[in-house]
Design an enzyme around this catalytic site. Structure first.
Site, PDB file in Angstrom:
ATOM      1  CE  LYS A  66      -3.743  -2.512   2.168  1.00  0.00           C
ATOM      2  NZ  LYS A  66      -4.386  -2.979   3.388  1.00  0.00           N
ATOM      3  CG  ASP A  92      -9.483  -0.154   5.087  1.00  0.00           C
ATOM      4  OD1 ASP A  92      -9.302  -0.331   3.873  1.00  0.00           O
ATOM      5  OD2 ASP A  92      -8.825  -0.718   5.972  1.00  0.00           O
ATOM      6  CD  GLN A 144      -3.041  -4.468   6.617  1.00  0.00           C
ATOM      7  OE1 GLN A 144      -2.950  -3.491   5.877  1.00  0.00           O
ATOM      8  NE2 GLN A 144      -3.718  -5.549   6.277  1.00  0.00           N
TER       9      GLN A 144
END
Ligand code: NDP
Length: 287
Positions: A54, A121, A98
Site C-alpha cells: 500500500k 477503508d 492494518q
C-alpha cells in the site's frame, strides 16, 4: 463459447492512472499532496507485506505516505494515541489501520476512533451506516473494486439478479448495499442458506466472497452469467479463489481470475478513497 476474462490488473492500472492525474491536479490547485497514514501493529509477515504494498502504491501515484509501527504487545491506549495523533494532522487525508491487529486490541473499537472523514477503508460504523442508508460516504475498497470491474466491462447492474455469496462486514454486506444502490435485485447467501447452488444458479451476476477454496463450480452458474471471485485462499497448490475457475468457465459469460481479478482493485480503490478524502477536506477548508 469461451468466457470473457475480466482483467483486474488492467482495470486497476487505469484507476491508478486516474488517481495519479487527480493527485497532480490537487497538488497544482492546493500546493499539497493527499496523505495516507498506514498503521501496523505487531509483526505478522502477511500484514507487513500488505502495508508495504500500500505504501509503495501511494508513492507511485504521488500520495504522501505516513507510517506508524507499534510493537506486537502494544496496548489499546497506545494504538488509540497514534490514531488520535493522525486524526489531528491536516496533512493526513486517510488513515489505514492494518487488520487484524494482535488479539489484545479490539479492532472495531480502534476503527471507531478513526475520523470517519479519514476512514479510507470505509469500515467504520459511521461509513457503513451511511452506505446502508444510501448516503454519500467513503466506501469499502474491495466491494468498490468489484463494482468498478463490472462497470469497466459494461456488465449491466441495474435490474440484474445479483447473488452475493458471503455476508461479512468487509465484503459481502457492503457489496450487497452497493449493488442495491445501483438498482440490482440482490440476494445474500451465507453458511445457513438452503440450496446454495440453486440460489446462485439464478444469478446474472454471481459474486463469491466466502473464503472456501474452489467452492463455486459450474452447477452454481447460470449459463452466460458474470462470475466475480473475491476469494483469496492460500493452499498447497498455491493461491486459489472461491470459484473453481476451470469448472466455472464452462458456463460463465465473463469471469475474474485469481490472482489478477479483484485483488489488484482493492489497493487501487484505497488510493482513490485517499484522493477523495483529501478533496473533501480541501472543499471543507480543512487543508
Ligand atoms: P469472512 O470469513 O469474514 O466471511 C465469509 C462469509 O462466507 C460468511 O458470511 C460465511 O457465512 C460465508 N460462508 C463461509 N463458508 C460458507 C459455505 N460453505 N457456504 C456458504 N457460505 C459460507 O470472509 P471475508 O468476507 O473477509 O473474505 C471472503 C474471501 O475474500 C476470503 O477468501 C478473503 O481472503 C477474500 N478477500 C479478498 C480481498 C481482495 O482484496 N480480493 C479482500 C478481502 C477478502 P456466515 O456469515 O454464515 O458464517
Amino acid at each position: 463459447m469461451a468466457p470473457t476474462i475480466i482483467d483486474g490488473k488492467a482495470v486497476a492500472q487505469r484507476v491508478r492512472a486516474e488517481v495519479a492525474q487527480g493527485v497532480a491536479e490537487f497538488f497544482k490547485r492546493t500546493g499539497q499532496r493527499p496523505g495516507l497514514a498506514t498503521v501496523l501493529v505487531g509483526d505478522d509477515p502477511a500484514s507487513a507485506v500488505y502495508v508495504a504494498n500500500k505504501r509503495k502504491a501511494c508513492e507511485e501515484v504521488g500520495i504522501e505516505g505516513f507510517h506508524r509501527e507499534l510493537s506486537a504487545d502494544a496496548s489499546q491506549g497506545e494504538v488509540a494515541e497514534v490514531l488520535e495523533e493522525l486524526n489531528a494532522m491536516a496533512e493526513v487525508s486517510g488513515i489505514l489501520l492494518q487488520l487484524p491487529a494482535p488479539q489484545q486490541i479490539d479492532d472495531d473499537a480502534m476503527v471507531a476512533l478513526i475520523d470517519p472523514a479519514k476512514d479510507v477503508d470505509g469500515l467504520s460504523a459511521i461509513n457503513a451506516g451511511l452506505l446502508a442508508q444510501g448516503r454519500p460516504g467513503l466506501r469499502p475498497c474491495t466491494p468498490s473494486g468489484v463494482i468498478e470491474l463490472l462497470d469497466a466491462y459494461e456488465i449491466a447492474i441495474e435490474g440484474a439478479q445479483a447473488v452475493v455469496l458471503g455476508r461479512s462486514q468487509l465484503v459481502g454486506r457492503p457489496l450487497a448495499a452497493l449493488l442495491i444502490e445501483r438498482n440490482a435485485t440482490v440476494t445474500v447467501c451465507h453458511s445457513r442458506t438452503r440450496d446454495l447452488a440453486g440460489v446462485c444458479a439464478g444469478a446474472d451476476i454471481l459474486i463469491a466472497a466466502v473464503g472456501v477454496p474452489k467452492m463455486v463450480t459450474a452447477e452454481f452458474i447460470k449459463p452466460g452469467a458474470t462470475v466475480i471471485d473475491v476469494g483469496i485462499n492460500r493452499t498447497e497448490a498455491g493461491l486459489v479463489g472461491d470459484v473453481d475457475f476451470q469448472s466455472a468457465k464452462t458456463r460463465a459469460g465473463a469471469i475474474t481470475p485469481v490472482p489478477g481479478g479483484v485483488g489488484p482493485m482493492t489497493i487501487a480503490c484505497l488510493l482513490r478513497n485517499t484522493l477523495l478524502a483529501a478533496q473533501e477536506a480541501s472543499a471543507r477548508g480543512l487543508r
